[in-house]
Scaffold this motif. Structure first.
Motif, PDB file in Angstrom:
ATOM      1  N   PHE A 315       0.852  -1.184   0.000  1.00  0.00           N
ATOM      2  CA  PHE A 315       0.000   0.000   0.000  1.00  0.00           C
ATOM      3  C   PHE A 315       0.896   1.245   0.000  1.00  0.00           C
ATOM      4  N   VAL A 316       0.802   2.022  -1.080  1.00  0.00           N
ATOM      5  CA  VAL A 316       1.594   3.253  -1.223  1.00  0.00           C
ATOM      6  C   VAL A 316       0.641   4.434  -1.078  1.00  0.00           C
ATOM      7  N   LEU A 317       0.793   5.187  -0.002  1.00  0.00           N
ATOM      8  CA  LEU A 317      -0.109   6.291   0.287  1.00  0.00           C
ATOM      9  C   LEU A 317       0.403   7.599  -0.310  1.00  0.00           C
ATOM     10  N   LYS A 318      -0.457   8.587  -0.351  1.00  0.00           N
ATOM     11  CA  LYS A 318      -0.163   9.866  -0.994  1.00  0.00           C
ATOM     12  C   LYS A 318       0.735  10.742  -0.113  1.00  0.00           C
ATOM     13  N   ASP A 319       1.728  11.355  -0.736  1.00  0.00           N
ATOM     14  CA  ASP A 319       2.540  12.359  -0.038  1.00  0.00           C
ATOM     15  C   ASP A 319       2.209  13.736  -0.595  1.00  0.00           C
ATOM     16  N   GLU A 320       2.686  14.785   0.068  1.00  0.00           N
ATOM     17  CA  GLU A 320       2.453  16.152  -0.409  1.00  0.00           C
ATOM     18  C   GLU A 320       3.709  16.994  -0.232  1.00  0.00           C
ATOM     19  N   LEU A 321       3.992  17.821  -1.208  1.00  0.00           N
ATOM     20  CA  LEU A 321       5.058  18.801  -1.083  1.00  0.00           C
ATOM     21  C   LEU A 321       4.466  20.040  -0.426  1.00  0.00           C
TER      22      LEU A 321
END
Length: 337
Positions: A315-321
């Motif tokens: 499971f690859v979750l969302k990251d944010e800059l």
């Protein structure tokens, strides 16, 4: 006070009381409240050892972290614990302090059946050892991961995230970009270095080995490595740090060297810990969904404990800059899946 006494007072069966204590989600809210009110009223305490003998369950989960002092892990742990409590489990915390032997000692709790399952927030031991353990006990990896390991894993795409952080500096006009890595025996350090290299090569910017410094995961290491970088004949104009604590050490080194941030040195971190928005200037960083990582990891562990099938393992979750002031751009958030 016995469970049967609680059942009589609540006008339910002993089995219902047991479900409220062990699997509350199986009981209606109204009945659950009625039973819990009686339990609180009479201060009933279930006999943990007796229940363990009867059910072969401890209702305990082990969470192993590499460093409990790290601000990053507190949010991950909160996600794990909230999900665990909602399903009648308690969390035991094991801090390895980056010691592989300590990691093995905690894993032995599984063999001794003192816990029902384990969430590993660190993965430094042999892949074969972990694979063998996962074949016999419920286990989930979170934050860290291991190539080729067939174990449920929750993380972000660290290569893509690091590439995005470096490209942000490139888009602002920087070419002399340094990277302070974490210890290279950690896969996260290798993946974030890989993302940095991809961004630099993708924009035809030569990679100077002097601009890549291996650090520890601390403020002090960030300070020391930045001082080395600033002592170079052609010092970098920007630094991408492995985590926010290293980045804050870099900020301190820059200020002590009389440099203006971001005008003379741009800095970007990773993790988006709480202090990142409190320092001055605010730290541009990559945000990891820490709470969501913990919650998802515990959800997957519960499925294993309950013998439910898990079709998807990674499971690859969302990251944010998160763009603040340390790079010189206007504050904003850039999402990425």
């Amino acid at each position: 006070m016995k469970m049967s006494d609680v059942a009589k007072l609540a006008n339910v069966s002993p089995a219902t009381v047991s479900r409220v204590l062990s699997n509350p989600e199986l009981v209606s809210k109204e009945t659950r409240k009625k039973v819990l009110d009686v339990i609180n009223q009479v201060n009933y305490k279930p006999h943990i050892v007796a229940r363990q003998f009867r059910t072969q369950e401890t209702k305990m989960i082990l969470v192993v972290v590499p460093d409990i002092t790290s601000a990053f892990f507190s949010k991950v742990l909160r996600g794990i614990e909230h999900m665990a409590i909602d399903h009648g489990y308690q969390v035991i915390l094991g801090d390895t302090e980056h010691d592989i032997n300590r990691e093995l000692e905690y894993i032995n709790l599984l063999h001794q059946k003192q816990v029902d399952g384990m969430v590993l927030l660190t993965a430094r031991i042999d892949k074969e050892k972990l694979q063998d353990i996962s074949a016999h006990f419920p286990m989930v990896l979170a934050c860290e991961y291991m190539d080729g390991l067939d174990v449920p894993t929750v993380s972000i795409d660290n290569i893509s995230s690091a590439r995005k952080a470096t490209e942000h500096l490139i888009q602002l006009g920087h070419k002399r970009i340094a990277h302070i890595t974490g210890p290279m025996n950690i896969i996260l350090s290798r993946d974030r270095l890989k993302g940095y290299r991809q961004a630099m090569l993708g924009h035809d910017i030569p990679i100077d080995s002097a601009y890549i410094q291996e650090g520890e995961l601390t403020f002090e290491s960030g300070y020391d490595q930045t001082m080395k970088l600033l002592a170079l004949e052609a010092p970098p104009t920007a630094i991408f740090a492995f985590n926010d604590e290293i980045a804050m050490g870099a900020m301190k080194a820059a200020k002590d060297s009389g440099l203006s941030i971001p005008n003379e040195l741009a800095i970007i971190g990773f993790d988006n810990i709480k202090m990142a928005m409190m320092v001055e200037p605010g730290l541009t960083t990559i945000d990891q969904p820490k709470y969501a990582i913990g919650k998802k990891a515990m959800e997957l562990l519960l499925k294993q404990i309950n013998n439910e099938s898990i079709k998807k393992k990674k499971f690859v979750l969302k990251d944010e800059l998160i763009i603040r002031q340390t790079c010189g751009a206007e504050q904003q958030t850039v999402s990425h899946v």
